[in-house]
Design a protein around this motif. Structure first.
Motif, mmCIF file in Angstrom:
data_model
loop_
_atom_site.group_PDB
_atom_site.id
_atom_site.type_symbol
_atom_site.label_atom_id
_atom_site.label_comp_id
_atom_site.label_asym_id
_atom_site.label_seq_id
_atom_site.Cartn_x
_atom_site.Cartn_y
_atom_site.Cartn_z
ATOM 1 N N GLU A 30 0.835 -1.209 0.000
ATOM 2 C CA GLU A 30 0.000 0.000 0.000
ATOM 3 C C GLU A 30 0.867 1.256 0.000
ATOM 4 O O GLU A 30 0.565 2.230 -0.682
ATOM 5 C CB GLU A 30 -0.923 -0.001 1.226
ATOM 6 C CG GLU A 30 -2.046 -1.032 1.150
ATOM 7 C CD GLU A 30 -2.818 -1.135 2.458
ATOM 8 O OE1 GLU A 30 -2.378 -0.519 3.464
ATOM 9 O OE2 GLU A 30 -3.851 -1.841 2.476
ATOM 10 N N ILE A 31 1.949 1.220 0.768
ATOM 11 C CA ILE A 31 2.872 2.360 0.818
ATOM 12 C C ILE A 31 3.517 2.581 -0.543
ATOM 13 O O ILE A 31 3.582 3.710 -1.054
ATOM 14 C CB ILE A 31 3.946 2.142 1.905
ATOM 15 C CG1 ILE A 31 3.310 2.169 3.298
ATOM 16 C CG2 ILE A 31 5.049 3.201 1.805
ATOM 17 C CD1 ILE A 31 4.238 1.696 4.410
ATOM 18 N N LEU A 32 3.987 1.497 -1.163
ATOM 19 C CA LEU A 32 4.637 1.613 -2.473
ATOM 20 C C LEU A 32 3.650 2.083 -3.548
ATOM 21 O O LEU A 32 3.996 2.903 -4.399
ATOM 22 C CB LEU A 32 5.260 0.275 -2.870
ATOM 23 C CG LEU A 32 6.457 -0.188 -2.040
ATOM 24 C CD1 LEU A 32 6.937 -1.553 -2.515
ATOM 25 C CD2 LEU A 32 7.600 0.822 -2.108
ATOM 26 N N ASP A 33 2.435 1.582 -3.502
ATOM 27 C CA ASP A 33 1.417 2.008 -4.480
ATOM 28 C C ASP A 33 1.115 3.495 -4.329
ATOM 29 O O ASP A 33 0.969 4.222 -5.325
ATOM 30 C CB ASP A 33 0.131 1.203 -4.300
ATOM 31 C CG ASP A 33 0.268 -0.232 -4.786
ATOM 32 O OD1 ASP A 33 1.248 -0.527 -5.500
ATOM 33 O OD2 ASP A 33 -0.601 -1.056 -4.438
ATOM 34 N N ALA A 34 1.018 3.958 -3.088
ATOM 35 C CA ALA A 34 0.732 5.374 -2.850
ATOM 36 C C ALA A 34 1.904 6.251 -3.294
ATOM 37 O O ALA A 34 1.708 7.324 -3.878
ATOM 38 C CB ALA A 34 0.427 5.605 -1.371
ATOM 39 N N ALA A 35 3.130 5.792 -3.026
ATOM 40 C CA ALA A 35 4.314 6.550 -3.446
ATOM 41 C C ALA A 35 4.377 6.633 -4.961
ATOM 42 O O ALA A 35 4.654 7.696 -5.534
ATOM 43 C CB ALA A 35 5.572 5.876 -2.899
ATOM 44 N N ARG A 36 4.104 5.534 -5.615
ATOM 45 C CA ARG A 36 4.110 5.491 -7.080
ATOM 46 C C ARG A 36 3.104 6.483 -7.649
ATOM 47 O O ARG A 36 3.428 7.275 -8.544
ATOM 48 C CB ARG A 36 3.785 4.066 -7.534
ATOM 49 C CG ARG A 36 3.678 3.874 -9.036
ATOM 50 C CD ARG A 36 3.184 2.461 -9.337
ATOM 51 N NE ARG A 36 3.066 2.233 -10.753
ATOM 52 C CZ ARG A 36 3.718 1.305 -11.430
ATOM 53 N NH1 ARG A 36 4.550 0.510 -10.804
ATOM 54 N NH2 ARG A 36 3.539 1.158 -12.722
ATOM 55 N N ALA A 37 1.877 6.461 -7.137
ATOM 56 C CA ALA A 37 0.828 7.361 -7.628
ATOM 57 C C ALA A 37 1.201 8.825 -7.373
ATOM 58 O O ALA A 37 0.976 9.689 -8.228
ATOM 59 C CB ALA A 37 -0.498 7.021 -6.959
ATOM 60 N N MET A 38 1.778 9.102 -6.222
ATOM 61 C CA MET A 38 2.164 10.475 -5.881
ATOM 62 C C MET A 38 3.226 11.005 -6.839
ATOM 63 O O MET A 38 3.142 12.125 -7.341
ATOM 64 C CB MET A 38 2.677 10.524 -4.432
ATOM 65 C CG MET A 38 3.120 11.907 -3.975
ATOM 66 S SD MET A 38 3.813 11.883 -2.291
ATOM 67 C CE MET A 38 2.345 11.476 -1.354
ATOM 68 N N THR A 60 -1.049 11.151 2.940
ATOM 69 C CA THR A 60 -1.846 10.501 1.892
ATOM 70 C C THR A 60 -2.411 9.173 2.380
ATOM 71 O O THR A 60 -3.558 8.815 2.082
ATOM 72 C CB THR A 60 -0.969 10.263 0.638
ATOM 73 O OG1 THR A 60 -0.534 11.515 0.131
ATOM 74 C CG2 THR A 60 -1.746 9.519 -0.438
ATOM 75 N N LEU A 61 -1.609 8.437 3.132
ATOM 76 C CA LEU A 61 -2.023 7.123 3.632
ATOM 77 C C LEU A 61 -2.801 7.210 4.946
ATOM 78 O O LEU A 61 -3.294 6.189 5.441
ATOM 79 C CB LEU A 61 -0.785 6.254 3.844
ATOM 80 C CG LEU A 61 -0.074 5.789 2.572
ATOM 81 C CD1 LEU A 61 1.353 5.349 2.879
ATOM 82 C CD2 LEU A 61 -0.845 4.637 1.941
ATOM 83 N N SER A 71 13.013 8.094 2.491
ATOM 84 C CA SER A 71 12.356 8.178 1.184
ATOM 85 C C SER A 71 13.167 7.460 0.105
ATOM 86 O O SER A 71 12.591 6.850 -0.803
ATOM 87 C CB SER A 71 12.121 9.646 0.798
ATOM 88 O OG SER A 71 13.347 10.363 0.755
ATOM 89 N N ASP A 72 14.495 7.513 0.188
ATOM 90 C CA ASP A 72 15.321 6.807 -0.798
ATOM 91 C C ASP A 72 15.113 5.296 -0.716
ATOM 92 O O ASP A 72 15.160 4.601 -1.743
ATOM 93 C CB ASP A 72 16.807 7.127 -0.593
ATOM 94 C CG ASP A 72 17.190 8.490 -1.149
ATOM 95 O OD1 ASP A 72 16.395 9.048 -1.921
ATOM 96 O OD2 ASP A 72 18.281 8.985 -0.821
ATOM 97 N N ASP A 73 14.880 4.796 0.476
ATOM 98 C CA ASP A 73 14.607 3.372 0.643
ATOM 99 C C ASP A 73 13.308 2.981 -0.076
ATOM 100 O O ASP A 73 13.208 1.900 -0.676
ATOM 101 C CB ASP A 73 14.505 3.044 2.136
ATOM 102 C CG ASP A 73 14.612 1.555 2.418
ATOM 103 O OD1 ASP A 73 15.251 0.847 1.625
ATOM 104 O OD2 ASP A 73 14.055 1.115 3.447
ATOM 105 N N ILE A 74 12.329 3.868 -0.051
ATOM 106 C CA ILE A 74 11.069 3.630 -0.769
ATOM 107 C C ILE A 74 11.314 3.626 -2.272
ATOM 108 O O ILE A 74 10.801 2.759 -3.002
ATOM 109 C CB ILE A 74 10.017 4.697 -0.394
ATOM 110 C CG1 ILE A 74 9.634 4.572 1.081
ATOM 111 C CG2 ILE A 74 8.775 4.577 -1.289
ATOM 112 C CD1 ILE A 74 8.727 5.677 1.580
ATOM 113 N N GLU A 133 10.968 -3.394 -7.516
ATOM 114 C CA GLU A 133 9.683 -4.004 -7.861
ATOM 115 C C GLU A 133 9.412 -3.895 -9.362
ATOM 116 O O GLU A 133 9.004 -4.872 -10.011
ATOM 117 C CB GLU A 133 8.560 -3.312 -7.077
ATOM 118 C CG GLU A 133 7.179 -3.889 -7.312
ATOM 119 C CD GLU A 133 6.125 -3.182 -6.485
ATOM 120 O OE1 GLU A 133 5.718 -3.727 -5.441
ATOM 121 O OE2 GLU A 133 5.696 -2.069 -6.886
ATOM 122 N N ILE A 134 9.650 -2.704 -9.943
ATOM 123 C CA ILE A 134 9.422 -2.493 -11.376
ATOM 124 C C ILE A 134 10.305 -3.415 -12.198
ATOM 125 O O ILE A 134 9.834 -4.108 -13.111
ATOM 126 C CB ILE A 134 9.682 -1.023 -11.751
ATOM 127 C CG1 ILE A 134 8.593 -0.119 -11.160
ATOM 128 C CG2 ILE A 134 9.739 -0.852 -13.272
ATOM 129 C CD1 ILE A 134 8.919 1.363 -11.232
#
Length: 213
Positions: A17-25, A42-43, A57-60, A67-68
């Motif tokens: 969920e965190i990664l999906d939100a970061a991606r969308a942002m 956002t979450l 944030s760099d770790d995210i 993942e990509i």
């Protein structure tokens, strides 16, 4: 399911969920808008909770990049060679760009991550991102080189053609096209996909002229 397995499942779900939100942002507003505090808002969780899953944030960004790259099967892995290496080379390039266009959002993210790591001048992050992406680039370059060596052995290339120089030149042009695809706003990209593919086919014809005369 035992308790430890249950909590691990919950943890993995929250991490996604965190990664999906970061991606969308990032896709919506760019890297400048991305930080731990905004992502937490956002979450609807605290920044402290986020730090339980990622160091910073760099770790995210590294997790997103991993993942990509893990989900995206490179074109060369599924490519079937034919009887003529030059035709294979040009067909592969068209397939490569078609695949890139199917993954335009992923390309945008990877390019934004690369630019971010260079601008931040954080050696650890730059090194970690390079470790993820360089093997893919190296394998692609070797794939191009092997096809052109075969084409030269088959007598389909100019006799005085330097295959290493040709691969370097073509990879440079290809990367410029990939950057163009990656940096196009999503709405513009959807409108111009057909024209882009026509331009890519024209580029293939120019490559044939450059390689074979």
């Amino acid at each position: 399911m035992d308790q430890s397995a249950y909590f691990e499942q919950i943890r993995r779900k929250r991490r996604e969920e965190i990664l999906d939100a970061a991606r969308a942002m990032i896709l919506a507003a760019g890297m400048d808008s991305f930080n731990i505090q905004k992502l937490a808002r956002t979450l609807d969780i605290s920044a402290v909770t986020l730090y339980k899953y990622f160091k910073n944030s760099d770790d995210i960004l590294l997790a997103l990049q991993k993942e990509i790259l893990g989900q995206w099967t490179p074109t060369y892995q599924n490519f079937s060679s034919g009887e003529n290496a030059l035709d294979d080379f040009l067909r592969f390039i068209e397939d490569f760009f078609a695949d890139a266009m199917e993954h335009q959002e992923e390309l945008s993210l990877l390019l934004l991550f690369q630019i971010h790591s260079q601008n931040q001048e954080t050696p650890d992050t730059m090194e970690a991102m390079a470790r993820l992406t360089l093997p893919h680039a190296d394998r692609l370059t070797r794939f191009f080189t092997d096809l052109l060596i075969r084409a030269k052995q088959e007598g389909d290339l100019k006799k005085d053609l330097d295959t290493d120089a040709a691969v370097s030149f073509i990879c440079g042009l290809n990367f410029a096209v990939v950057q163009r695809i990656a940096l196009m706003p999503r709405r513009d990209f959807q409108k111009k996909k057909g024209r882009l593919m026509r331009e890519i086919r024209e580029l293939g014809a120019l490559y044939r002229l450059y390689l074979a005369g």
